[in-house]
Motif scaffolding. Sequence first.
Motif, PDB file in Angstrom:
ATOM      1  N   UNK A  14       0.808  -1.217   0.000  1.00 10.48           N
ATOM      2  CA  UNK A  14       0.000   0.000   0.000  1.00 10.48           C
ATOM      3  C   UNK A  14       0.841   1.267   0.000  1.00 10.48           C
ATOM      4  N   UNK A  15       1.850   1.302   0.876  1.00 14.82           N
ATOM      5  CA  UNK A  15       2.641   2.529   1.034  1.00 14.82           C
ATOM      6  C   UNK A  15       3.923   2.519   0.215  1.00 14.82           C
ATOM      7  N   UNK A  16       4.309   1.361  -0.290  1.00 11.83           N
ATOM      8  CA  UNK A  16       5.555   1.162  -1.047  1.00 11.83           C
ATOM      9  C   UNK A  16       6.794   1.334  -0.157  1.00 11.83           C
ATOM     10  N   UNK A  17       6.591   1.420   1.162  1.00 10.81           N
ATOM     11  CA  UNK A  17       7.708   1.534   2.096  1.00 10.81           C
ATOM     12  C   UNK A  17       8.446   0.195   2.156  1.00 10.81           C
ATOM     13  N   UNK A  18       9.767   0.267   2.208  1.00  8.82           N
ATOM     14  CA  UNK A  18      10.598  -0.931   2.225  1.00  8.82           C
ATOM     15  C   UNK A  18      11.158  -1.124   3.631  1.00  8.82           C
ATOM     16  N   UNK A  19      11.023  -2.338   4.135  1.00 10.26           N
ATOM     17  CA  UNK A  19      11.518  -2.686   5.464  1.00 10.26           C
ATOM     18  C   UNK A  19      12.587  -3.750   5.349  1.00 10.26           C
ATOM     19  N   UNK A  20      13.661  -3.574   6.117  1.00  9.74           N
ATOM     20  CA  UNK A  20      14.667  -4.625   6.230  1.00  9.74           C
ATOM     21  C   UNK A  20      14.161  -5.688   7.186  1.00  9.74           C
ATOM     22  N   UNK A  21      14.654  -6.886   6.980  1.00 10.68           N
ATOM     23  CA  UNK A  21      14.441  -7.951   7.941  1.00 10.68           C
ATOM     24  C   UNK A  21      15.814  -8.325   8.494  1.00 10.68           C
ATOM     25  N   UNK A  22      15.832  -9.178   9.472  1.00 11.66           N
ATOM     26  CA  UNK A  22      17.109  -9.683   9.988  1.00 11.66           C
ATOM     27  C   UNK A  22      17.513 -10.959   9.263  1.00 11.66           C
ATOM     28  N   UNK A  23      16.825 -11.254   8.163  1.00 15.09           N
ATOM     29  CA  UNK A  23      17.103 -12.432   7.347  1.00 15.09           C
ATOM     30  C   UNK A  23      18.045 -12.027   6.215  1.00 15.09           C
ATOM     31  N   UNK A  24      19.138 -12.766   6.081  1.00 14.60           N
ATOM     32  CA  UNK A  24      20.108 -12.436   5.031  1.00 14.60           C
ATOM     33  C   UNK A  24      19.965 -13.380   3.843  1.00 14.60           C
ATOM     34  N   UNK A  25      20.446 -12.902   2.734  1.00 11.97           N
ATOM     35  CA  UNK A  25      20.562 -13.724   1.533  1.00 11.97           C
ATOM     36  C   UNK A  25      21.383 -14.966   1.876  1.00 11.97           C
ATOM     37  N   UNK A  26      21.034 -16.070   1.271  1.00 13.41           N
ATOM     38  CA  UNK A  26      21.760 -17.325   1.555  1.00 13.41           C
ATOM     39  C   UNK A  26      23.223 -17.267   1.128  1.00 13.41           C
ATOM     40  N   UNK A  27      23.562 -16.342   0.235  1.00 11.80           N
ATOM     41  CA  UNK A  27      24.952 -16.222  -0.217  1.00 11.80           C
ATOM     42  C   UNK A  27      25.820 -15.388   0.724  1.00 11.80           C
ATOM     43  N   UNK A  28      25.203 -14.700   1.680  1.00 13.49           N
ATOM     44  CA  UNK A  28      25.988 -13.867   2.584  1.00 13.49           C
ATOM     45  C   UNK A  28      26.699 -14.736   3.619  1.00 13.49           C
ATOM     46  N   UNK A  29      28.005 -14.565   3.699  1.00 16.28           N
ATOM     47  CA  UNK A  29      28.778 -15.173   4.778  1.00 16.28           C
ATOM     48  C   UNK A  29      28.610 -14.217   5.957  1.00 16.28           C
ATOM     49  N   UNK A  58      30.407 -10.863   6.440  1.00 14.79           N
ATOM     50  CA  UNK A  58      29.463  -9.962   5.755  1.00 14.79           C
ATOM     51  C   UNK A  58      29.887  -9.714   4.310  1.00 14.79           C
ATOM     52  N   UNK A  59      30.377 -10.742   3.679  1.00 14.12           N
ATOM     53  CA  UNK A  59      30.747 -10.696   2.262  1.00 14.12           C
ATOM     54  C   UNK A  59      30.003 -11.812   1.526  1.00 14.12           C
ATOM     55  N   UNK A  60      29.743 -11.580   0.263  1.00 14.14           N
ATOM     56  CA  UNK A  60      29.051 -12.567  -0.559  1.00 14.14           C
ATOM     57  C   UNK A  60      29.963 -13.758  -0.834  1.00 14.14           C
ATOM     58  N   UNK A  61      29.404 -14.956  -0.695  1.00 13.21           N
ATOM     59  CA  UNK A  61      30.178 -16.176  -0.949  1.00 13.21           C
ATOM     60  C   UNK A  61      30.433 -16.406  -2.436  1.00 13.21           C
ATOM     61  N   UNK A  62      29.600 -15.798  -3.287  1.00 13.81           N
ATOM     62  CA  UNK A  62      29.747 -15.992  -4.732  1.00 13.81           C
ATOM     63  C   UNK A  62      29.401 -14.691  -5.454  1.00 13.81           C
ATOM     64  N   UNK A  63      30.169 -13.654  -5.157  1.00 10.66           N
ATOM     65  CA  UNK A  63      29.888 -12.310  -5.658  1.00 10.66           C
ATOM     66  C   UNK A  63      29.754 -12.269  -7.183  1.00 10.66           C
ATOM     67  N   UNK A  64      30.621 -12.972  -7.888  1.00 11.77           N
ATOM     68  CA  UNK A  64      30.597 -12.948  -9.349  1.00 11.77           C
ATOM     69  C   UNK A  64      29.341 -13.541  -9.963  1.00 11.77           C
ATOM     70  N   UNK A  65      28.690 -14.447  -9.260  1.00  9.37           N
ATOM     71  CA  UNK A  65      27.492 -15.122  -9.788  1.00  9.37           C
ATOM     72  C   UNK A  65      26.232 -14.798  -8.985  1.00  9.37           C
TER      73      UNK A  65
END
Length: 148
Positions: free
Chosen positions: A39-54, A58-65
Motif C-alpha cells: 500500500x505505502x511502497x515503504x521498504x523494510x529490512x528484515x534480519x534475514x540475510x541472503x543465503x549467499x551472505x557469509x 558480511x561478504x558474498x560467498x559468490x559475488x561474481x554469480x
Amino acid sequence: MPADKFWETKTLEAMSNEEWESLCDGCGLCCLVKIEDEDTREVFNTSVSCRLLDIDTCRCRDYGNRLEKAPMCTQLTLGNLPQMHWLPGSCAYKRLYQGNALPEWHYLISKDKIAVHEAGVSAKWFAQSEEYIHPEQFIDFVIIPNEK
C-alpha cells in the motif's frame, strides 16, 4: 589498489570499477531480505540475510554469480543508486552520493576491515540466513527502525 582518498577527489561517475567496488564497507546490510508494503511502497529490512551472505565476514560467498544465484539481489549502480532509498545511512555509496564524508570506521580510512563490525553497523551480530527460514515467515523478522 585504488589511489589514496580517491573518494574525496573524484565523483562517483569518474570512479573506476575497482574504486567503485572498494567503496563497499562489508556491512552486509544491503544483503538483508527486504519486504515492501504494497500500500505505502515503504521498504523494510528484515534480519534475514541472503543465503549467499557469509554472516561472519558480511561478504558474498559468490559475488561474481550472485545475480544469477540470488534472484532478490540487485546490482548497485550509479543509475539505480537514487532509487535505493533503503540503503543504510552508513553506506559509502549513499553517503558520497548525498555529498557526505565516509565514516571514520570505513576501512578506506581506518585501514581495518573489521572496524565496520566493531562500530556495530553490520549485519554480523544479528543476521540469520534465509536458508533456515520459510519465506512466509520473513514478515516476522522485520526490523523496526528506531524512532528519533
